[in-house]
Design an enzyme around this catalytic site. Structure first.
Site, PDB file in Angstrom:
ATOM      1  NE  ARG A  42      -5.348 -15.262   9.103  1.00 56.62           N
ATOM      2  CZ  ARG A  42      -4.235 -15.419   9.832  1.00 56.62           C
ATOM      3  NH1 ARG A  42      -3.145 -15.944   9.297  1.00 56.62           N
ATOM      4  NH2 ARG A  42      -4.219 -15.067  11.106  1.00 56.62           N
TER       5      ARG A  42
ATOM      6  CD  GLU B 180      -5.716 -22.400   7.394  1.00 55.14           C
ATOM      7  OE1 GLU B 180      -5.080 -21.881   6.466  1.00 55.14           O
ATOM      8  OE2 GLU B 180      -5.618 -22.037   8.583  1.00 55.14           O
TER       9      GLU B 180
ATOM     10  NE  ARG C  74      -1.932  -1.054   3.473  1.00 49.50           N
ATOM     11  CZ  ARG C  74      -2.177  -1.164   4.764  1.00 49.50           C
ATOM     12  NH1 ARG C  74      -3.324  -0.773   5.232  1.00 49.50           N
ATOM     13  NH2 ARG C  74      -1.279  -1.661   5.596  1.00 49.50           N
TER      14      ARG C  74
ATOM     15  CG  HIS D 122      -2.270 -21.413   9.602  1.00 43.42           C
ATOM     16  ND1 HIS D 122      -3.396 -20.680   9.333  1.00 43.42           N
ATOM     17  CD2 HIS D 122      -1.382 -20.536  10.128  1.00 43.42           C
ATOM     18  CE1 HIS D 122      -3.210 -19.426   9.689  1.00 43.42           C
ATOM     19  NE2 HIS D 122      -1.988 -19.311  10.179  1.00 43.42           N
TER      20      HIS D 122
HETATM   21  C1  8YV Z   1      -0.917 -18.502  14.242  1.00 39.30           C
HETATM   22  C2  8YV Z   1      -1.096 -16.706  12.425  1.00 39.30           C
HETATM   23  O1  8YV Z   1      -0.636 -19.826  13.971  1.00 39.30           O
HETATM   24  O2  8YV Z   1      -0.355 -14.976  13.826  1.00 39.30           O
HETATM   25  C3  8YV Z   1      -1.057 -15.298  12.884  1.00 39.30           C
HETATM   26  O3  8YV Z   1      -1.760 -14.470  12.277  1.00 39.30           O
HETATM   27  O4  8YV Z   1      -1.725 -17.000  11.480  1.00 39.30           O
HETATM   28  C4  8YV Z   1      -0.315 -17.750  13.117  1.00 39.30           C
HETATM   29  O5  8YV Z   1       0.891 -17.303  13.584  1.00 39.30           O
HETATM   30  C5  8YV Z   1      -2.323 -18.397  14.566  1.00 39.30           C
HETATM   31  O6  8YV Z   1      -2.839 -17.140  14.669  1.00 39.30           O
HETATM   32  C6  8YV Z   1      -2.639 -19.202  15.812  1.00 39.30           C
HETATM   33  O7  8YV Z   1      -3.833 -19.740  15.668  1.00 39.30           O
END
Ligand code: 8YV
Length: 307
Positions: free
Chosen positions: A225, A254, A165, A273
């Site tokens: 994501r 997911e 951005r 993930h």
């Molecule tokens: C984690 C993540 O595994 O921090 C984040 O945004 O996607 C990951 O580091 C997750 O949030 C834990 O559930």
């Protein structure tokens, strides 16, 4: 009475140990009012959930990405939301690089083949991958994680392009990263790494049109994501070899349904993930998320507050 904390159980033993019995964890199915919400995976926290607990003091997220939490609703109700930024950048960038190398050099396919009954004779003409060193890396999202990816790329002698951005002058000087337009990055990068947060602006950021602009030899790596990529468009692009391969640590949905066509393809690597999944990083995330939770319950300042 201990404060009640709604959580998507089970949480890790580390989190339980750090909480030290100071709160009562109640499962996500619990319908009564609670004092706080602790999100360990990515359960949806919307306005309706917040309104079930008029005395809700804090929402603490284990992780940095908070796209599963309605921040506007929390803000409107004056409920602080905590997260864990700056702790997982190195681990996530390591994972992006692991995926990049694995896809470029066909590591997973190679492993499958080397174990199979078909590998009975070595043949120098099989499983040729793509060079990593000296290739061009394109990073979408030059934030903390993107910066760490660029740092690693320097060691591989890669040329680094980025799109964001806002321009990041510091990264341009320190990491010799070159700012380019979205289209230029799509058209010139050999490897494209996605590290941006999921927001209304980045949802579906890589769709049919973007995939059509990529080189047929390009490889897409997603550690952001799942929903920043249009899953149907990517599946089609991989099936028709519009792009060479993809390596995905995150998917939308997911997990993918077990019979999803993406799972049938040879030219995709999927991990569950694992971006921040190291003992060290996950412990740091546990410490900060528990501190945020306990501080919020006491009406104090969170260590890291999103809204
Ligand atoms: C984690 C993540 O595994 O921090 C984040 O945004 O996607 C990951 O580091 C997750 O949030 C834990 O559930």
């Amino acid at each position: 009475m201990r404060p009640k904390v709604l959580a998507d159980l089970p949480v890790s033993p580390v989190v339980v140990e750090l909480l030290g019995g100071k709160v009562e964890l109640v499962p996500w199915e619990y319908r009564g009012p609670v004092d706080a919400i602790y999100t360990y995976g990515h359960p949806i926290v919307d306005a309706a959930l917040m309104d079930r607990s008029p005395g809700l003091k804090v929402i603490s997220n284990f992780g940095v990405g908070v796209d599963h939490i309605d921040l506007n609703a929390a803000n409107a109700r004056g409920i602080p939301v905590g997260n864990t930024p700056g702790l997982l950048d190195g681990a996530t960038a390591d994972m992006a690089f692991a995926l990049l190398l694995a896809a470029g050099r066909r590591l997973v396919e190679g492993d499958r083949y080397a174990r199979s009954p078909h590998f009975t004779r070595y043949d120098p003409s099989f499983m040729l991958g793509r060079e990593v060193h000296s290739s061009t890396l394109g990073i979408f999202g030059m934030g903390r994680i993107g910066r760490q990816v660029a740092l690693r790329a320097a060691g591989f002698g890669m040329k680094v392009l980025y799109h964001n951005r806002n321009r990041n002058d510091e990264a341009e000087v320190a990491l010799k990263a070159t700012y380019v337009t979205k289209d230029e990055l799509l058209a010139t990068a050999d490897y494209i790494v996605l590290t941006m947060p999921l927001t209304p602006e980045t949802r579906g950021y890589i769709g049919r049109a973007e995939l059509a602009k990529m080189k047929p030899t390009a490889i897409l790596i997603n550690v952001a994501r799942g929903a920043v990529v249009d899953t149907d468009a990517l599946t089609e692009a991989l099936q028709t070899r519009r792009i060479l391969a993809a390596a995905l640590d995150v998917t939308d949905p997911e997990p993918l349904p077990r019979d999803h066509p993406l799972l049938q393809l040879e030219n995709v690597i999927i991990t569950p993930h694992l971006g921040s999944a190291t003992e060290e990083t996950r412990r740091r995330m546990a410490v900060v998320s528990v501190q945020n939770l306990l501080a919020g319950l006491e009406g104090g300042e969170l260590l890291h507050r999103v809204v």
